[in-house]
Design an enzyme around this catalytic site. Structure first.
Site, mmCIF file in Angstrom:
data_model
loop_
_atom_site.group_PDB
_atom_site.id
_atom_site.type_symbol
_atom_site.label_atom_id
_atom_site.label_comp_id
_atom_site.label_asym_id
_atom_site.label_seq_id
_atom_site.Cartn_x
_atom_site.Cartn_y
_atom_site.Cartn_z
ATOM 1 N N HIS A 156 14.815 13.169 -37.007
ATOM 2 C CA HIS A 156 13.909 13.268 -38.152
ATOM 3 C C HIS A 156 13.791 14.721 -38.604
ATOM 4 O O HIS A 156 13.667 15.624 -37.782
ATOM 5 C CB HIS A 156 12.496 12.828 -37.748
ATOM 6 N N ASN A 194 16.800 17.204 -29.752
ATOM 7 C CA ASN A 194 15.872 16.365 -30.503
ATOM 8 C C ASN A 194 14.592 16.093 -29.694
ATOM 9 O O ASN A 194 13.479 16.294 -30.177
ATOM 10 C CB ASN A 194 16.584 15.051 -30.864
#
Lengths: 370, 370
Positions: free
Chosen positions: A154, A185
């Site tokens: 994201h 991440n």
């Protein structure tokens, strides 16, 4: 190498045009890059003025080229100028500048507050999906990521949208996603996002712009850009990720700004966030993007000087992750496993976590006895 | 490799912001990507409509999220959304979509006719220069190219602007230039440009869109993009160049279209232009660009089926080059050298060239005798 490249291209040729692919599907609010309707109207006015100046300048030039033709711009545009889908895409909680050639965002912008990052919205039943507002011809798909070895990272984090399930849902559109190293991440980048949310307790408004970068490196003495692409859509894997953070008191006062460039690889706990800090100007140079164009240069303090830019340390991060897992667990066995793994990692649970563990255990035992 | 890359980045950090670099200098007529003022006004209307639809949809969604916050888009945009300089740049004879991150055009669009490609304008005193309308922060400079081993390749060719010295001058802006293999530039690409001009004798209008591409190739079994960057500005060297050619009779009738992707390397005379032909859809997929968006898909014939797409052969090309050199020569010695080199290459000069040679020789001898 280029010959091989040309051969690859020739092998990949697809015959026939897919005629349906150039129509523009419906989607989120579409605005030009100036963003607001006001900006657009202003742009119209400025454009007319600039156009008038241009034509005046141009008529003067043409008259000096005796008998030469005047430019025929309407004819040049008879069938439309090339359209690279460069408009800004607005979503409930974020805005995206999309890169149709790379099938990733160019940048993603958010504004968060202490209110927005708290609330009932959760990731349950949230699914990554192709952005319905992007033509399939230019979109990434889940299939591109699956089995690629890269996670779906994201840019606007889901957890920044706790105030709205709709806003959170839209962060799972692949227009907000880049191929990200999995450890990065869930590790360093996650800690950077947590730091950004923590700013909301010390500032009234926090603006964040995130995106991918492909930076050159020296290979055999020459400056080269080298990056992977994944899936049938050739989704570009960034070598780096950037984040620009602007934090301010109410009404945009006492602004603090920090810009960071983080390699898309495992980073661990040794490097500090400040090791990855760059000047805004340098980031603008590397990305080709002007950030916060309405913000007067030099009107901010350095975020890391004012606020420290301390990421969560190993102990606190492990406790934080254990706490989240604990909340989602439905068996006493798994509950004990979570705490056991902490001990194995040499992490001594803090009191808050111990309390939550005990409460959750009693709750599960009671439920089991019923 | 990524670690090395990160180190390169850290080494390159520049401290301090260059505050002057984010102001926008004056330049050519600046319009949004829709191009014309009409398109802009239409865009404004469409934007308002889309906005109204979006907000209606959004209000409906918000009401289903009981008590959740409404999106605060004006606050998100308080200091402006990121500006990647994505507007279309209009010049006297061409239009450019510029890529600020790569310091090259994304695409260059032209419209040519038999009238435009003939006239008194010439390359004498024409100099490549940084485009004054592009911020220095995002511009290429001559210094980036010099000594790089890559030539400055025009996307809109100077010779397409014979009708206007001003239009030709603007093709020398580096916003119209990409780093091109020298032999490709003077060889195959030059022959492709000559072919495009030759279309003007058989069609009333010819639209051409050209630009750089960086295509993936297999390296160690993985799909990678690998390209050089040159100079202090990190100007991206394309692995390939593309050209889309649309030719029509008066008023846009009987349209023929061909799209080509040519590796940025020496090509020689063996490959045919059709070896590099691709479908428009495939080129759109690779570039992320929709070409001729106002043109109904399937409303054209294949250019190469209708017009052959025959490039000039070795003999004719050598004679053409000799003829151009001959016209510029000011000494009998050099004149004879040009013809001698033709013979050494095994090229028998055609009658037209021989006549020009004799005329020029007499002219030079007479001038010498005076």
């Amino acid at each position: 190498m280029f010959n091989r490249c040309a051969n690859v291209w020739r092998r990949r040729r697809v015959s026939g045009d897919r005629s349906s692919l150039t129509s523009h599907p419906k989607g989120p609010r579409v605005v030009p890059s100036s963003g607001s309707a006001f900006g657009w109207a202003t742009g119209l006015a400025v454009g007319c003025l600039a156009s008038a100046i241009y034509w005046r300048r141009h008529d003067e030039q043409s008259s000096s080229d005796n008998g030469e033709h005047k430019t025929d711009i309407p004819l040049l545009e008879q069938f439309g100028l090339p359209d690279a889908g460069l408009h800004t895409r607005q979503y409930a909680g974020h805005a995206v500048g999309f890169n149709q050639a790379r099938r990733t965002p160019r940048w993603v912008a958010e504004h968060i507050t202490s209110t927005k990052i708290t609330g009932p919205a959760n990731r349950k039943n949230m699914k990554f999906k192709a952005d319905p507002s992007i033509q399939p011809h230019f979109s990434a798909f889940n299939e591109d990521y699956l089995g690629s070895g890269w996670s779906r990272g994201h840019m606007a984090p889901a957890a920044n949208c706790k105030y709205s399930q709709d806003a959170m849902r839209e962060t799972f559109f692949l227009s907000n996603i880049v191929p990200q190293n999995n450890e990065n991440n869930s590790g360093f980048w996650n800690r950077l996002e947590l730091y950004c949310r923590s700013l909301c307790s010390r500032f009234d408004d926090v603006w964040i712009i995130s995106g991918p970068l492909n930076l050159p490196q020296k290979i055999d003495g020459k400056d080269c850009v080298h990056h992977y692409v994944i899936g049938k859509s050739d989704v570009a894997v960034p070598t780096h990720l950037f984040k620009v953070v602007l934090a301010g008191r109410s009404g945009g006062r006492s602004l603090c700004l920090g810009a960071f460039v983080v390699p898309n690889e495992p980073i661990g706990y040794t490097p500090k966030l400040t090791d990855f800090q760059v000047s805004l100007s340098e980031l603008e140079y590397k990305t080709g993007i002007s950030f916060f164009p309405k913000l007067r240069r030099g009107s901010w303090q350095d975020l890391c000087s004012v606020d420290g830019c301390q990421l969560m340390n190993f102990h606190d991060m492990e406790c934080y992750i254990a706490e989240r897992k604990l909340a989602a667990t439905r068996s006493v066995h798994e509950l004990d496993n979570i705490m056991q793994r902490l001990v194995e990692k040499g992490v001594e649970p803090h009191n808050g976590l111990l309390t939550k563990y005990k409460t959750k255990k009693e709750e599960l035992l009671q439920r089991f006895q019923k």
